[in-house]
Structures are given as structure tokens and as C-alpha cells.
Design an enzyme around this catalytic site. Structure first.
Site, mmCIF file in Angstrom:
data_model
loop_
_atom_site.group_PDB
_atom_site.id
_atom_site.type_symbol
_atom_site.label_atom_id
_atom_site.label_comp_id
_atom_site.label_asym_id
_atom_site.label_seq_id
_atom_site.Cartn_x
_atom_site.Cartn_y
_atom_site.Cartn_z
ATOM 1 N N ARG A 51 65.739 44.574 37.377
ATOM 2 C CA ARG A 51 64.831 43.581 38.134
ATOM 3 C C ARG A 51 63.183 43.792 37.446
ATOM 4 O O ARG A 51 62.613 43.382 37.392
ATOM 5 C CB ARG A 51 64.468 44.417 39.124
ATOM 6 N N ASN A 79 72.380 38.161 44.428
ATOM 7 C CA ASN A 79 71.655 37.293 43.464
ATOM 8 C C ASN A 79 71.942 37.111 42.375
ATOM 9 O O ASN A 79 72.781 38.149 41.884
ATOM 10 C CB ASN A 79 69.938 37.650 44.529
ATOM 11 N N CYS A 95 72.910 32.407 51.890
ATOM 12 C CA CYS A 95 71.849 33.369 51.561
ATOM 13 C C CYS A 95 71.113 34.131 53.026
ATOM 14 O O CYS A 95 71.263 32.730 53.924
ATOM 15 C CB CYS A 95 70.397 33.171 50.669
ATOM 16 N N ASP A 96 71.095 34.913 53.046
ATOM 17 C CA ASP A 96 70.428 35.573 55.090
ATOM 18 C C ASP A 96 68.514 35.160 55.229
ATOM 19 O O ASP A 96 68.009 35.333 56.019
ATOM 20 C CB ASP A 96 70.461 36.669 55.165
ATOM 21 N N HIS A 117 66.846 29.084 47.919
ATOM 22 C CA HIS A 117 65.807 29.549 47.687
ATOM 23 C C HIS A 117 65.094 28.102 47.359
ATOM 24 O O HIS A 117 63.908 28.236 46.610
ATOM 25 C CB HIS A 117 65.675 30.632 46.814
ATOM 26 N N TYR A 146 60.462 30.558 49.462
ATOM 27 C CA TYR A 146 60.736 31.532 47.777
ATOM 28 C C TYR A 146 59.747 29.515 47.580
ATOM 29 O O TYR A 146 59.760 29.326 46.480
ATOM 30 C CB TYR A 146 61.986 30.902 48.392
ATOM 31 N N ARG A 163 57.117 43.464 42.406
ATOM 32 C CA ARG A 163 58.513 43.809 43.865
ATOM 33 C C ARG A 163 59.102 44.914 43.276
ATOM 34 O O ARG A 163 59.280 45.722 44.101
ATOM 35 C CB ARG A 163 59.057 42.489 43.691
#
Length: 450
Positions: free
Chosen positions: A94, A148, A171-172, A201, A264, A284
Site C-alpha cells: 500500500r 478493496n 463498503c462501510d 467510493h 472519496y 496514509r
């Protein structure tokens, strides 16, 4: 009420302890017979699992069985529900997803733009393998996928498993946003009824009602623009990055006041601005490694050392509660309404039938029954069509091993746009992901030598 056998795939996730607390909080609505953790990383899972075992012993004594394993057959056999939250490549990859685009002044983010493509191309293969294994060991299990980037994963799974009616991508994030709406209104999040449309998103709330039918949309808009907007879910409320993200909603509602945006959308509407706010040495991913991951691991270590939860503070978060409420509605045919991903099939009239859209749906024991959105106006249609094309091209690139399709995808994406920049980013991502991606790596080398 039948008790369910639950498998959590990605048992070592930093979200798992929050999931366990949510299962405890929701045990009357979603009673369990057993919980099994499955992860490919034994050491990572063991720490979380040992802490979870102590939590369950204290707070869920009626649970008949808890176990954790790296053996796929052992984990997946005789499951009723499977919650999937995997991250192929972990936080280390990531971090590369976020750093590489920033080298070229493009958005570095895990699910949006080039980072989302990189993550998606890593996730697809593992998700296809996992679903095949699940159907071998537990043919009738409900699969609820949080992995994701959900839009890309959902499109790939739609193509690979077109007839699987017990596989749902969710998705939350819409729910996490609604937690803050509920705070504005002084209500509980599950007392709100949203109208919403878009892609994962990449969507908008058109209306927010309560269960009595009162429309609170204008009240929320006014509160956001006059008083600001803050995250209130326990998992993100004190996170500086999320606080900045929710602050950006005020800007989006001011610029485009018709609807309430998914957070997003900041990456797509203000990409240049988002780049200038990022630090390649403290992306991030690095913040999560030093923040949430460290915090969760310290929490688990404390519980294990004490053999008790007496000296820690444990919280329920929307990540777990949302998944569980959806599962409960499936298990017991509750007909509750949640925002989920479904094949369009006319739900949003302006979009292709095979688009994986994110909309409110009634959740039943026969699956989701989406509510019709109808036509959407030119601005939103144009934005969604471009993003949808990007997502489909990414999945094309995976199945066709196509460098060209991957390049087309990045060139279309609003966070990149410039074709030469897209090529530079793509080539760097191919090098970074050569152990994970399909044969784009070899194809790109072949194109260079021809």
C-alpha cells in the site's frame, strides 16, 4: 433463531478486534454458534486471535466455538457466513501504491487512481481463488466481501462468478458518513434511511430520511456548510487524516450543493490540491502502520499479557456493525435497507446494465433487492461513466494481460488524465508489483524491446 457459523477471512486484520466487539454488540440480532479466523499470515493472525479469544471468553460466553487457522479447508468447511477483509501485499505494498503516483504529481491513495489500480490488480487473483475454494468447501455460504478496491474487485467477481447469488460486495464508507449525519441530527445511524447512487467510493446521497419519513437532507447540508463536518465513528474520529477528509465535504457541498458527496470524491474533484497535501515519506499507509496498526497491536498485547480486558478500552465501530447488520438481514430475511453493490440491470437508468453500482437495497434471504434510482443528470452521469470505464479497463487488463488496457485505464482516470504521465506511473507500478500482477510485467518489457 438459528445460530450461524462465521468465518472471518483476514483474521489478522487491524479491523478484526472491532469486528469482534461488533459481533458481541449485535449477538441478539446475529447469534453465532462458532467463529473461525483464517489468514495466510500465521504470526499476524495469532496476536489478534489470542486477544479475541479472551474478549469472547469474557463477553460472549455462550459462543460454542472459537478457532483460528492457516489451513484453508479447516477454516472454510461448513461455513454459513464468510466475511472477507484481505489485503494482498499488505501495508508495505500500500505504501508503494501511494508513493509512486506522488513522484509524478498524481494522487497517491489506496483505492483511488493509480494506487487503486495497483491494489485491484493484486486483489483480483486472490479473491477469485478464495471464492472458488469457498464454493468447494461451503457451497451455500453467504460471502460478504469488504476487500478493496471494492469496485474493481466486484467487477472482476461479477465476470468470474456471474451466477453466484450468495456473493455480495459491500463498503462501510457510506455508513461511516451516515454516523456523522446521525450525530448532526441526534439520532442513531440505523434510524436513518438514505437515498444514494453511484459507484463504490464514487457516489452521492440524494436524500436522508428517518424511519418516520421525515426529510433531513437540507438540515444536514446547512449544518455541514455552517458548522463543519467531522468523523464520529469510533475508528476514525480522532484520526487527523480522516478529520481533514471530512472537512473537505464542506468544500464539496459548497461547490456542488445538489447532493451530499461520498468523502472519496475529494480525490477526483480536487486532484491537484490533494497531491500538494501529501507527503511521500509519510503517506496514509505509513500513518496507518505507525497509528492504527501499532495501536491495535498494543491493545492485543495488553489483553494477552493481562489475560483480561480489564485494563483496555474496547469500542464497537461501524466497520463491523454494518457487515453484521447486512448479514443478519440475509440470515433472517429482515428486509432491512442498506447501501450495497449490485449489478445495475436498470437500477440507474443512465448506466449500462452490467455496471456494478452502489445503491440502497432491501436485504433478504434471496439477496439484495435494489431500489430504482432512475435517470441521473449530465454532470453525475459524465463523472460516473468515466470512472466506470476506468474500472472496467482495469479488470480487462487483468483478464487479458493487457498493458494497453491498463494504460487506457490510467489515462481515463481523473486523478491522472495525462497519457505520458500515466505511462510513467504504470511502468513503475509494474516493476513494484512484478511478484503480484499478471503478465503485464513481461508484456511491458516486450513492448520496450520491439
Amino acid at each position: 433463531m438459528k445460530k450461524q457459523n462465521l468465518v472471518v477471512v483476514g483474521g489478522g486484520s487491524t479491523y478484526t478486534i472491532g469486528m469482534i466487539m461488533s459481533l458481541i454488540a449485535e449477538k441478539e440480532q446475529f447469534p453465532l454458534k462458532s467463529i473461525t479466523f483464517y489468514d495466510t499470515d500465521a504470526a499476524r493472525q495469532e496476536r489478534i486471535a489470542k486477544a479475541s479469544e479472551i474478549i469472547l471468553r469474557e463477553k460472549y460466553p455462550e459462543l460454542e466455538s472459537f478457532s483460528y487457522t492457516t489451513d484453508k479447508a479447516e477454516a472454510l468447511t461448513n461455513a454459513d457466513f464468510v466475511f472477507v477483509q484481505i489485503r494482498t501485499g499488505g501495508l508495505a505494498m500500500r505504501e508503494k501504491d501511494e508513493q509512486i503516483p506522488l513522484k509524478y504529481d498524481s494522487v497517491g491513495q489506496e483505492t483511488c487512481g493509480p494506487g487503486g489500480m495497483a491494489y485491484g490488480l493484486r486483489s483480483i487473483g486472490d479473491m477469485i481463488e478464495l471464492v472458488n475454494d469457498l464454493r468447494s468447501f461451503s457451497p451455500e455460504a453467504w460471502i460478504l466481501n469488504y476487500t478493496n478496491p471494492a469496485a474493481i474487485v466486484a467487477e472482476a467477481l461479477r465476470r468470474e462468478f456471474p451466477d453466484d447469488k450468495k456473493l455480495l460486495n459491500i463498503c462501510d464508507m457510506p455508513a461511516a458518513i451516515m454516523v456523522s449525519y446521525a450525530g448532526i441530527l441526534g439520532k442513531e445511524v440505523f434510524d436513518l434511511v438514505p437515498e444514494y447512487f453511484g459507484l463504490n467510493h464514487f457516489g452521492w446521497f440524494t436524500k436522508i430520511y428517518d424511519k418516520e419519513g421525515n426529510d433531513h437532507t437540507d438540515t444536514i447540508k446547512r449544518a455541514i456548510t455552517e458548522d463543519g463536518f467531522i468523523p464520529e465513528d469510533a475508528e476514525i474520529a480522532n484520526d487527523p487524516s480522516w478529520i481533514k477528509t471530512f472537512k473537505q465535504v464542506e468544500r464539496m457541498v459548497t461547490d456542488f450543493p445538489e447532493y451530499l458527496p461520498n468523502t472519496y470524491l475529494q480525490y477526483y474533484l480536487y486532484p491537484s490540491e490533494m497531491v500538494t497535501k501529501e507527503d511521500p515519506e509519510n503517506t496514509r499507509a505509513r500513518q496507518v502502520i505507525n497509528g492504527r496498526q501499532q495501536r491495535v497491536h498494543d491493545l492485543a498485547d495488553q489483553i494477552i499479557a493481562d489475560d483480561s480486558t480489564a485494563n483496555v478500552e474496547l469500542e464497537v465501530d461501524i466497520h463491523g456493525r454494518y457487515m453484521i447488520r447486512v448479514a443478519a438481514s440475509m440470515a433472517y430475511n429482515n428486509g432491512d435497507i442498506f447501501i450495497v453493490m449490485v449489478e445495475n440491470n436498470g437500477t440507474i437508468a443512465s448506466l449500462p446494465d452490467d455496471a456494478m453500482v452502489e445503491v440502497p437495497a432491501m436485504i433478504t434471504n434471496r439477496g439484495p433487492k435494489p431500489f430504482t434510482v432512475g435517470h441521473i443528470s449530465t454532470f453525475y452521469k459524465g463523472l460516473i461513466e468515466g470512472q466506470l470505464a476506468y474500472e472496467k479497463l482495469v479488470v480487462d487488463a487483468y483478464f487479458e494481460n493487457s498493458y494497453e488496457k491498463a494504460l487506457q485505464a490510467l489515462t481515463l482516470n481523473r486523478t491522472v488524465v495525462d497519457a505520458p504521465v500515466a505511462r510513467q506511473i504504470l511502468d513503475d507500478l509494474i516493476e513494484a508489483n512484478k511478484d503480484y500482477w499478471p503478465d503485464l510485467y513481461h508484456q511491458s518489457k516486450k513492448l520496450v524491446t520491439q
